[in-house]
Scaffold this active site. Structure first.
Site, PDB file in Angstrom:
ATOM      1  N   LEU A 102       4.958  -9.742   0.809  1.00  0.00           N
ATOM      2  CA  LEU A 102       3.525  -9.450   0.724  1.00  0.00           C
ATOM      3  C   LEU A 102       3.414  -7.943   0.791  1.00  0.00           C
ATOM      4  O   LEU A 102       4.222  -7.282   1.479  1.00  0.00           O
ATOM      5  CB  LEU A 102       2.765 -10.078   1.899  1.00  0.00           C
ATOM      6  CG  LEU A 102       2.649 -11.615   1.925  1.00  0.00           C
ATOM      7  CD1 LEU A 102       1.932 -12.072   3.189  1.00  0.00           C
ATOM      8  CD2 LEU A 102       1.903 -12.134   0.694  1.00  0.00           C
ATOM      9  N   ASP A 103       2.420  -7.385   0.118  1.00  0.00           N
ATOM     10  CA  ASP A 103       2.233  -5.930   0.172  1.00  0.00           C
ATOM     11  C   ASP A 103       1.914  -5.508   1.612  1.00  0.00           C
ATOM     12  O   ASP A 103       1.457  -6.313   2.416  1.00  0.00           O
ATOM     13  CB  ASP A 103       1.063  -5.506  -0.726  1.00  0.00           C
ATOM     14  CG  ASP A 103       1.350  -5.795  -2.184  1.00  0.00           C
ATOM     15  OD1 ASP A 103       2.533  -5.903  -2.549  1.00  0.00           O
ATOM     16  OD2 ASP A 103       0.375  -5.919  -2.958  1.00  0.00           O
ATOM     17  N   ARG A 104       2.084  -4.221   1.864  1.00  0.00           N
ATOM     18  CA  ARG A 104       1.846  -3.705   3.219  1.00  0.00           C
ATOM     19  C   ARG A 104       0.418  -3.999   3.688  1.00  0.00           C
ATOM     20  O   ARG A 104       0.170  -4.318   4.843  1.00  0.00           O
ATOM     21  CB  ARG A 104       2.110  -2.194   3.237  1.00  0.00           C
ATOM     22  CG  ARG A 104       1.944  -1.573   4.599  1.00  0.00           C
ATOM     23  CD  ARG A 104       2.914  -0.451   4.810  1.00  0.00           C
ATOM     24  NE  ARG A 104       2.688   0.661   3.911  1.00  0.00           N
ATOM     25  CZ  ARG A 104       2.121   1.810   4.267  1.00  0.00           C
ATOM     26  NH1 ARG A 104       1.704   1.993   5.502  1.00  0.00           N
ATOM     27  NH2 ARG A 104       1.986   2.782   3.392  1.00  0.00           N
TER      28      ARG A 104
END
Ligand code: URA
Length: 238
Positions: A102-104
């Protein structure tokens, strides 16, 4: 293997709780109560029970984490905190890693495991394991967005996404997206292709497993036996 180590590696109790359970007489080894946490046992031949229920040794861990913002989906990073660091030291000893990325700035459901084979099968592009996301966008998405998602959104670099589903809220500035693939920044790029920008992204389901509403951001729990079975069934693995 020491009894307390065995117990904590069964993932029902932490090492501290395991020692306490032994001292309180909650553990039996081959039907006999024991109070010595350092007793040597064999996971293959001895039957260990907690409060009368046999416990089985499991070298694999499967954890559901409610990922907060600001953490990277990796086991290590030179400058940023990783999702693995949110787990207890006891769990980190099992060398778990995130099953997918998942993106930051994306929050929500993340599965961490040390079962490399299962993770590999779940992430294989051949399997199309569904993932559900809640999102908000800066602007309403155009009429026809639903059809574009179904047909396969074409990203700025020309990539044609697999058919996906978007269920929009009344104001069309958010809703639920279900993907059957997982390309880099996929939802952000799909929404950008329709002329808007994602302002909030949360994963709420992975392969039919829903994010536990009792978990606050940064909290986690072991997957239940049924949830692990469901993941294995999804990829036809025992
Ligand atoms: N799509 C994105 O753009 N980001 C994520 O983190 C997951 C899906």
């Amino acid at each position: 293997m020491r009894l307390d180590k065995f117990l904590s590696e069964c993932h029902l109790l932490s090492r501290k709780e395991s020692s306490r359970a032994v001292k309180c007489g909650r553990i039996t080894v081959n039907g006999r109560q024991t109070v010595s946490a350092d007793m040597s046992i064999s996971p293959d031949t001895d039957e260990i029970a907690l409060d009368g229920t046999p416990v089985s040794y499991n070298k694999f861990i499967y954890v559901m984490l409610n990922k907060p913002e600001g953490y990277v989906s990796a086991t290590e990073d030179s400058s940023l905190p990783t999702v693995v660091e949110l787990l207890s030291e006891d769990l980190q000893k099992f060398k778990p890693f995130p099953c997918g990325r998942l993106d930051r700035d994306t929050v929500g459901l993340m599965i961490l495991t040390n079962d490399g084979e299962l993770s590999h099968l779940l992430l294989s592009p051949k399997r199309h394991v569904p993932k559900k996301y809640l999102f908000k966008s800066a602007d309403p998405l155009p009429l026809g967005a639903e059809q574009s998602f179904e047909n396969g959104v074409i990203l700025a670099d020309g990539y044609e996404c697999k058919s996906a589903k978007i269920e929009l809220s009344e104001d069309r500035s958010g809703g639920i997206i279900t993907l059957n693939e997982g390309k880099y920044h996929q939802i952000k790029r799909m929404v950008a292709a329709l002329g808007s920008k994602v302002t909030y992204l949360e994963r709420i389901e992975f392969s039919g497993i829903a994010l536990d509403k009792n978990l606050g951001r940064g909290e986690y729990r072991h997957l239940t036996e049924d949830e692990v079975k469901a993941l294995k069934n999804a990829v036809n693995r025992k």
